[in-house]
Design a protein around this motif. Structure first.
Motif, mmCIF file in Angstrom:
data_model
loop_
_atom_site.group_PDB
_atom_site.id
_atom_site.type_symbol
_atom_site.label_atom_id
_atom_site.label_comp_id
_atom_site.label_asym_id
_atom_site.label_seq_id
_atom_site.Cartn_x
_atom_site.Cartn_y
_atom_site.Cartn_z
ATOM 1 N N ILE A 12 41.147 46.873 31.540
ATOM 2 C CA ILE A 12 39.816 46.483 32.016
ATOM 3 C C ILE A 12 39.929 45.714 33.333
ATOM 4 O O ILE A 12 39.141 45.923 34.258
ATOM 5 C CB ILE A 12 39.077 45.658 30.950
ATOM 6 C CG1 ILE A 12 38.768 46.546 29.734
ATOM 7 C CG2 ILE A 12 37.796 45.049 31.499
ATOM 8 C CD1 ILE A 12 38.290 45.766 28.515
ATOM 9 N N SER A 16 38.324 47.004 36.826
ATOM 10 C CA SER A 16 37.371 46.161 37.553
ATOM 11 C C SER A 16 37.867 45.850 38.955
ATOM 12 O O SER A 16 37.088 45.817 39.907
ATOM 13 C CB SER A 16 37.110 44.862 36.778
ATOM 14 O OG SER A 16 36.451 45.151 35.564
ATOM 15 N N GLU A 58 26.914 43.154 38.895
ATOM 16 C CA GLU A 58 27.455 43.612 37.622
ATOM 17 C C GLU A 58 28.957 43.350 37.538
ATOM 18 O O GLU A 58 29.475 42.988 36.479
ATOM 19 C CB GLU A 58 27.155 45.093 37.426
ATOM 20 C CG GLU A 58 25.680 45.361 37.184
ATOM 21 C CD GLU A 58 25.347 46.834 37.094
ATOM 22 O OE1 GLU A 58 26.269 47.679 37.146
ATOM 23 O OE2 GLU A 58 24.157 47.153 36.969
ATOM 24 N N LEU A 59 29.650 43.510 38.663
ATOM 25 C CA LEU A 59 31.086 43.207 38.682
ATOM 26 C C LEU A 59 31.344 41.726 38.421
ATOM 27 O O LEU A 59 32.334 41.376 37.772
ATOM 28 C CB LEU A 59 31.698 43.625 40.017
ATOM 29 C CG LEU A 59 32.035 45.098 40.150
ATOM 30 C CD1 LEU A 59 32.381 45.434 41.595
ATOM 31 C CD2 LEU A 59 33.156 45.496 39.222
ATOM 32 N N GLN A 61 29.731 39.945 36.397
ATOM 33 C CA GLN A 61 29.669 39.826 34.941
ATOM 34 C C GLN A 61 30.968 40.336 34.312
ATOM 35 O O GLN A 61 31.480 39.736 33.356
ATOM 36 C CB GLN A 61 28.478 40.595 34.386
ATOM 37 C CG GLN A 61 27.145 39.997 34.781
ATOM 38 C CD GLN A 61 25.970 40.851 34.315
ATOM 39 O OE1 GLN A 61 26.117 42.031 34.036
ATOM 40 N NE2 GLN A 61 24.805 40.238 34.235
ATOM 41 N N HIS A 62 31.522 41.443 34.842
ATOM 42 C CA HIS A 62 32.802 41.962 34.352
ATOM 43 C C HIS A 62 33.876 40.887 34.460
ATOM 44 O O HIS A 62 34.612 40.628 33.506
ATOM 45 C CB HIS A 62 33.256 43.166 35.177
ATOM 46 C CG HIS A 62 32.566 44.436 34.849
ATOM 47 N ND1 HIS A 62 33.221 45.633 34.796
ATOM 48 C CD2 HIS A 62 31.276 44.716 34.578
ATOM 49 C CE1 HIS A 62 32.377 46.599 34.497
ATOM 50 N NE2 HIS A 62 31.175 46.054 34.382
ATOM 51 N N TRP A 63 33.966 40.280 35.655
ATOM 52 C CA TRP A 63 35.016 39.291 35.897
ATOM 53 C C TRP A 63 34.833 38.059 35.019
ATOM 54 O O TRP A 63 35.825 37.467 34.563
ATOM 55 C CB TRP A 63 35.067 38.909 37.381
ATOM 56 C CG TRP A 63 35.689 39.991 38.207
ATOM 57 C CD1 TRP A 63 35.071 40.762 39.160
ATOM 58 C CD2 TRP A 63 37.034 40.462 38.140
ATOM 59 N NE1 TRP A 63 35.958 41.665 39.687
ATOM 60 C CE2 TRP A 63 37.172 41.509 39.076
ATOM 61 C CE3 TRP A 63 38.140 40.108 37.376
ATOM 62 C CZ2 TRP A 63 38.375 42.192 39.277
ATOM 63 C CZ3 TRP A 63 39.330 40.787 37.564
ATOM 64 C CH2 TRP A 63 39.430 41.809 38.507
#
Length: 90
Positions: A12, A16, A58-59, A61-63
């Motif tokens: 993941i 990302s 959105e990235l 939030q991924h991080w």
């Protein structure tokens, strides 16, 4: 964390990171388009920047979630898009 969970977390993270680099590259291309003389290209560059801003959020939030999985702080993003309003003064 089990070895399998560590592998999934690493996958993941790498995914990302790749999307983050791709977003940064497209952002630079969009700014290049904005500097062009063709109004259609400038319009396309402007629309692309708006879309990339949504992807960037959105990235983030991924991080944040990746950092929670790893128990670490989210990395600093040097490629973050920052809106700047400029005014021409004569």
């Amino acid at each position: 964390m089990t070895p399998k969970e560590q592998q999934i977390t690493e996958l993941i993270t790498l995914t990302s990171r790749s999307i983050t680099h791709l977003t940064a590259t497209l952002t630079m291309l969009s700014f290049d388009l904005l500097r062009g003389e063709d109004k259609n290209l400038r319009g396309g560059g402007s629309r692309m920047l708006e879309r990339l801003e949504a992807v960037s959020k959105e990235l983030d939030q991924h991080w944040k979630l990746i950092a929670e999985l790893n128990g670490e702080q989210p990395p600093h993003r040097d490629d973050a898009v920052e809106e700047v309003l400029m005014q021409l003064v004569k």
